[in-house]
Design a protein around this motif. Structure first.
Motif, PDB file in Angstrom:
ATOM      1  N   PRO A  67       0.826  -1.211   0.000  1.00 39.94           N
ATOM      2  CA  PRO A  67       0.000   0.000   0.000  1.00 39.94           C
ATOM      3  C   PRO A  67       0.861   1.262   0.000  1.00 39.94           C
ATOM      4  O   PRO A  67       2.058   1.203   0.257  1.00 39.94           O
ATOM      5  CB  PRO A  67      -0.795  -0.123   1.297  1.00 39.94           C
ATOM      6  CG  PRO A  67       0.120  -0.875   2.206  1.00 39.94           C
ATOM      7  CD  PRO A  67       0.871  -1.842   1.322  1.00 39.94           C
ATOM      8  N   GLU A  68       0.231   2.394  -0.268  1.00 38.13           N
ATOM      9  CA  GLU A  68       0.894   3.687  -0.213  1.00 38.13           C
ATOM     10  C   GLU A  68       0.221   4.533   0.856  1.00 38.13           C
ATOM     11  O   GLU A  68      -0.746   4.115   1.475  1.00 38.13           O
ATOM     12  CB  GLU A  68       0.800   4.383  -1.585  1.00 38.13           C
ATOM     13  CG  GLU A  68       1.442   3.598  -2.713  1.00 38.13           C
ATOM     14  CD  GLU A  68       1.068   4.149  -4.081  1.00 38.13           C
ATOM     15  OE1 GLU A  68       0.186   5.042  -4.145  1.00 38.13           O
ATOM     16  OE2 GLU A  68       1.628   3.672  -5.088  1.00 38.13           O
ATOM     17  N   GLY A  69       0.739   5.748   1.048  1.00 42.19           N
ATOM     18  CA  GLY A  69       0.137   6.669   2.001  1.00 42.19           C
ATOM     19  C   GLY A  69       1.026   6.905   3.204  1.00 42.19           C
ATOM     20  O   GLY A  69       2.129   6.367   3.312  1.00 42.19           O
ATOM     21  N   VAL A  70       0.522   7.732   4.121  1.00 39.02           N
ATOM     22  CA  VAL A  70       1.244   8.053   5.355  1.00 39.02           C
ATOM     23  C   VAL A  70       0.905   6.989   6.398  1.00 39.02           C
ATOM     24  O   VAL A  70      -0.226   6.893   6.856  1.00 39.02           O
ATOM     25  CB  VAL A  70       0.862   9.455   5.868  1.00 39.02           C
ATOM     26  CG1 VAL A  70       1.613   9.762   7.156  1.00 39.02           C
ATOM     27  CG2 VAL A  70       1.152  10.503   4.809  1.00 39.02           C
ATOM     28  N   SER A  71       1.884   6.185   6.745  1.00 36.56           N
ATOM     29  CA  SER A  71       1.733   5.112   7.742  1.00 36.56           C
ATOM     30  C   SER A  71       0.547   4.181   7.455  1.00 36.56           C
ATOM     31  O   SER A  71      -0.318   3.955   8.314  1.00 36.56           O
ATOM     32  CB  SER A  71       1.567   5.719   9.150  1.00 36.56           C
ATOM     33  OG  SER A  71       2.683   6.501   9.480  1.00 36.56           O
ATOM     34  N   PRO A  72       0.484   3.602   6.242  1.00 34.24           N
ATOM     35  CA  PRO A  72      -0.594   2.632   5.992  1.00 34.24           C
ATOM     36  C   PRO A  72      -0.326   1.336   6.754  1.00 34.24           C
ATOM     37  O   PRO A  72       0.827   0.975   6.997  1.00 34.24           O
ATOM     38  CB  PRO A  72      -0.509   2.407   4.482  1.00 34.24           C
ATOM     39  CG  PRO A  72       0.934   2.620   4.172  1.00 34.24           C
ATOM     40  CD  PRO A  72       1.403   3.718   5.095  1.00 34.24           C
ATOM     41  N   LYS A  73      -1.392   0.641   7.116  1.00 30.48           N
ATOM     42  CA  LYS A  73      -1.243  -0.609   7.863  1.00 30.48           C
ATOM     43  C   LYS A  73      -2.153  -1.683   7.265  1.00 30.48           C
ATOM     44  O   LYS A  73      -3.319  -1.418   6.956  1.00 30.48           O
ATOM     45  CB  LYS A  73      -1.611  -0.413   9.340  1.00 30.48           C
ATOM     46  CG  LYS A  73      -0.656   0.511  10.097  1.00 30.48           C
ATOM     47  CD  LYS A  73      -1.094   0.664  11.543  1.00 30.48           C
ATOM     48  CE  LYS A  73      -0.162   1.613  12.302  1.00 30.48           C
ATOM     49  NZ  LYS A  73      -0.606   1.807  13.700  1.00 30.48           N
ATOM     50  N   VAL A  74      -1.574  -2.863   7.112  1.00 38.52           N
ATOM     51  CA  VAL A  74      -2.347  -4.055   6.775  1.00 38.52           C
ATOM     52  C   VAL A  74      -2.046  -5.064   7.871  1.00 38.52           C
ATOM     53  O   VAL A  74      -0.989  -5.681   7.903  1.00 38.52           O
ATOM     54  CB  VAL A  74      -1.966  -4.617   5.397  1.00 38.52           C
ATOM     55  CG1 VAL A  74      -2.814  -5.850   5.083  1.00 38.52           C
ATOM     56  CG2 VAL A  74      -2.153  -3.568   4.303  1.00 38.52           C
ATOM     57  N   LEU A  75      -2.954  -5.203   8.813  1.00 40.44           N
ATOM     58  CA  LEU A  75      -2.719  -5.976  10.032  1.00 40.44           C
ATOM     59  C   LEU A  75      -3.523  -7.278   9.992  1.00 40.44           C
ATOM     60  O   LEU A  75      -4.746  -7.256   9.806  1.00 40.44           O
ATOM     61  CB  LEU A  75      -3.128  -5.155  11.257  1.00 40.44           C
ATOM     62  CG  LEU A  75      -2.484  -3.754  11.355  1.00 40.44           C
ATOM     63  CD1 LEU A  75      -3.151  -2.945  12.442  1.00 40.44           C
ATOM     64  CD2 LEU A  75      -0.995  -3.890  11.617  1.00 40.44           C
ATOM     65  N   VAL A  76      -2.822  -8.385  10.152  1.00 44.93           N
ATOM     66  CA  VAL A  76      -3.452  -9.708  10.168  1.00 44.93           C
ATOM     67  C   VAL A  76      -3.243 -10.321  11.544  1.00 44.93           C
ATOM     68  O   VAL A  76      -2.121 -10.363  12.051  1.00 44.93           O
ATOM     69  CB  VAL A  76      -2.856 -10.613   9.079  1.00 44.93           C
ATOM     70  CG1 VAL A  76      -3.555 -11.977   9.082  1.00 44.93           C
ATOM     71  CG2 VAL A  76      -2.971  -9.964   7.703  1.00 44.93           C
ATOM     72  N   ALA A  77      -4.308 -10.756  12.166  1.00 43.67           N
ATOM     73  CA  ALA A  77      -4.220 -11.344  13.506  1.00 43.67           C
ATOM     74  C   ALA A  77      -3.308 -12.570  13.497  1.00 43.67           C
ATOM     75  O   ALA A  77      -3.204 -13.271  12.482  1.00 43.67           O
ATOM     76  CB  ALA A  77      -5.613 -11.719  14.007  1.00 43.67           C
TER      77      ALA A  77
END
Length: 632
Positions: A67-77
């Motif tokens: 992803p792009e952007g300011v501090s993007p997050k993709v969080l998987v448990a």
């Protein structure tokens, strides 16, 4: 990008979280700081126009695109596994179906694969070790599970090379692999493409289980209505969630559009007021005046967002039809004397006929279309085309053009302009704009547009020829729901003959006046009505057939049949119990200390035979149980 974070606290139901995720390609913003949460049991559908970023979002979710952007997050448990079904799956060269299956990252499948390999090579030590692993992972039923899944998706030969599979078979193999891997979250891009109706209904049943969690992109609106509990709309880079199924979404969307229309009228009045003021304003600009000008520009931009509605207007003229359109006289087509795909078919297409074509894969639907279009010649009977007939045929395979051609060049190769109803005409540029390809995108190469955009362009090129008979072979594949609705509205008003071969039950209900049902062995049934009417009729026929013993036999004969059936059911139950016990005994033998290689091979052979017999016995038990219920 973060896939997991030790500082992130996941609730007991939260599987995946996206925060402040953006993505652009050049100047086109697909995702604009979006947030998304997927919790256990969520059955989410993602709706958007083609080219809006649906596939990009799914690939970010699965970790395939950053992803792009300011501090993007993709969080998987922790310990949560995501399975991704790509729209166009890719397989390594030289593999068989079996090779692909054993690559699935699941302990029981790996144990089964190791056991199969040890048996093939006759390695006693490896076979003993594999037997222990099979028992540890409860893997003795894995082969049966795999074969059932492949059979359900019409993949009959596990040793078939993948290079010999059609595009639809490859997609079904990819689906089998994703489902067999048992992921916690399923992410599926157009899963119903290349599935016949029976397969789609099986997939619906599979996904309806409360424990199944998924995010899906599909154009199948009955699927959305029956399976999904949340619809998420992706529009100009933003996500808008709607709780409920597709019907709930339509109701809420209609209400939202009404509210937007009210806002639109208010914006118009405010813009008019501001415009009057700005025209009267003297040239000397004070700070206060500057603020009002800035306010005007803000209102103008907001109004543009409210007013902006993509529309696909189809007004292309049509060649006039004569009295004779297309006639089939005793048409048949077969490869062998006793193997007919089509047999003794008679039909004369009337003006404005609306016919849907349904049947399982391989029943002869594509052959029938090839006969109508003249690509194939019948082996029996004849097909007559009227003098004024002009067929527009939309193939499943899509438009065949060079990948390095620009969109405007593709259209100009057909015509520089086309006539419209009422005597007007459109240039190639204007026509592309009508089909939602703005001027800058017209200079893009064909290889750079999405699958749905390619289908839209393909439809444009077909309609440019002004056909008076449209034959659409799986037209809904890769088209988004928004474009589908506009296409259906056009087809409802289309004055020519429409022949629609589709697995899209919704479209068949909406457009077809009658169906050609391919029942197998060359038989084509002409049924008056759409898919739902046919489905109800077929179910009633099956129920009536089951009820015949009740209504036509005397009571003493019925009682005798019931007693015989009850005895058969008891025998079936006993056989199932015996085979289950034999299976347990055989599985236990593999744990014996230092068995010989010959014993291991013999036990494995006996176990496979026992499992096959057990499956047959269980099927017989289910059938007898259903018959017993019919008596009650």
């Amino acid at each position: 990008m973060a896939r997991q974070s030790p500082l992130c606290t996941f609730g007991p139901m939260n599987f995946v979280t996206l925060e402040a995720v953006s993505k652009s390609y050049g100047e086109k913003v697909l995702l604009d700081k979006i947030d998304l949460r997927i919790n256990k049991g969520d059955k989410i559908a993602l709706i958007a126009q083609n080219g809006s970023g649906k596939t990009t979002l799914m690939k970010i979710l699965c970790g395939q695109i950053a992803p792009e952007g300011v501090s993007p997050k993709v969080l998987v448990a922790p310990d949560i596994r995501i399975g991704f079904l790509d729209q166009e799956p890719d397989f390594a060269g030289g593999q068989t179906i079996r090779d692909a299956i054993i690559r699935i990252d699941l302990p029981e499948i790996k144990a089964w694969a190791a056991h199969e390999q040890a048996l093939a090579h006759g390695e006693q030590e490896a076979l003993e070790k594999a037997a222990v692993s099979m028992d540890d992972h409860h893997a003795w039923d894995v082969q049966s599970t795999i074969m059932q899944m492949l059979h359900q998706l019409h993949l009959m030969d596990i040793n078939q090379p993948i290079g010999q599979l059609s595009g639809g078979q490859r997609k079904r193999l990819a689906m089998a692999m994703v489902l067999l891997a048992k992921p916690d979250v399923l992410v599926m891009d157009e899963p119903t493409n290349h599935l016949d109706m029976a397969m789609v209904e099986w997939l619906e049943t599979y996904l309806q289980h409360p424990d199944k969690t998924f995010l899906v992109v599909t154009h199948d609106r009955y699927f959305l209505d029956r399976i999904c509990n949340q619809i998420i709309e992706l529009d100009r880079g933003k996500l808008r969630p709607f709780q409920g199924n597709y019907s709930d979404y339509l109701e809420k969307k209609a209400l939202l559009n009404d509210q937007m229309a009210t806002s639109q009228e208010k914006a118009r009045q405010l813009m008019k007021k501001e415009l009057d003021w700005i025209r009267r304003m003297p040239k000397a600009r004070t700070t206060k005046n500057k603020a009002r000008i800035d306010n005007f520009e803000h209102i103008k931009a907001a109004a543009a967002r409210v007013l902006y509605q993509d529309t696909l207007r189809l007004e292309i003229d049509m060649q006039r039809l004569g009295s004779k359109i297309l006639e089939c006289h005793n048409v048949g087509f077969g490869f062998e004397p006793d193997r007919w795909l089509i047999k003794n078919f008679d039909f004369k297409f009337p003006k404005r006929d609306r016919v849907g074509i349904i049947g399982p894969n391989g029943a002869g639907k594509s052959t029938f279309i090839s006969l109508l279009t003249g690509v194939l010649k019948p082996t029996q009977g004849k097909i007559i085309h009227g003098e004024t007939l002009r067929i527009g045929h939309m193939h499943q395979n899509g438009l065949e053009v060079k990948a390095d051609k620009r969109l405007i060049e593709i259209v100009r190769d057909i015509a520089d302009y086309i006539p419209l109803k009422g005597g007007g005409k459109l240039t190639a540029e204007q026509l592309l704009e009508r089909f939602l390809f703005p001027r800058p995108q017209q200079q893009v190469y064909y290889s750079q547009i999405s699958g749905g955009e390619r289908r839209r362009l393909y439809l444009l090129t077909i309609l440019m020829a002004n056909p008076n008979m449209l034959i659409l072979d799986e037209p809904t594949n890769d088209l988004d729901i928004i474009t589908l609705n506009v296409l259906e509205d056009f087809l409802m008003e289309y004055p020519g003959v429409l022949i629609l071969a589709s697995h899209d039950r919704y479209m068949l209900d909406k457009l077809a006046d009658h169906l050609f049902v391919f029942e197998g062995n060359g038989v084509i049934k002409d049924f008056p009505g759409g898919y739902t009417a046919y489905s109800i009729w077929k179910e009633s026929q099956e129920e009536e057939a089951q009820s015949i013993p009740k209504t036509e036999k005397p009571s003493d004969a019925v009682a005798q049949d019931r007693n015989e059936l009850r005895k058969d059911l008891r025998r079936a139950e006993k056989l199932v119990e015996q085979l289950e016990e034999k299976k347990r005994v055989l599985e236990a033998k593999f744990l014996a200390p230092e068995p010989s290689l010959e014993d291991l091979q013999q036990w494995d052979k006996e176990l496979k035979q026992t499992i096959e017999k057990l499956q047959e016995a269980e099927s017989a038990w289910f059938e007898l149980s259903a018959q017993m219920e019919a008596f009650s």
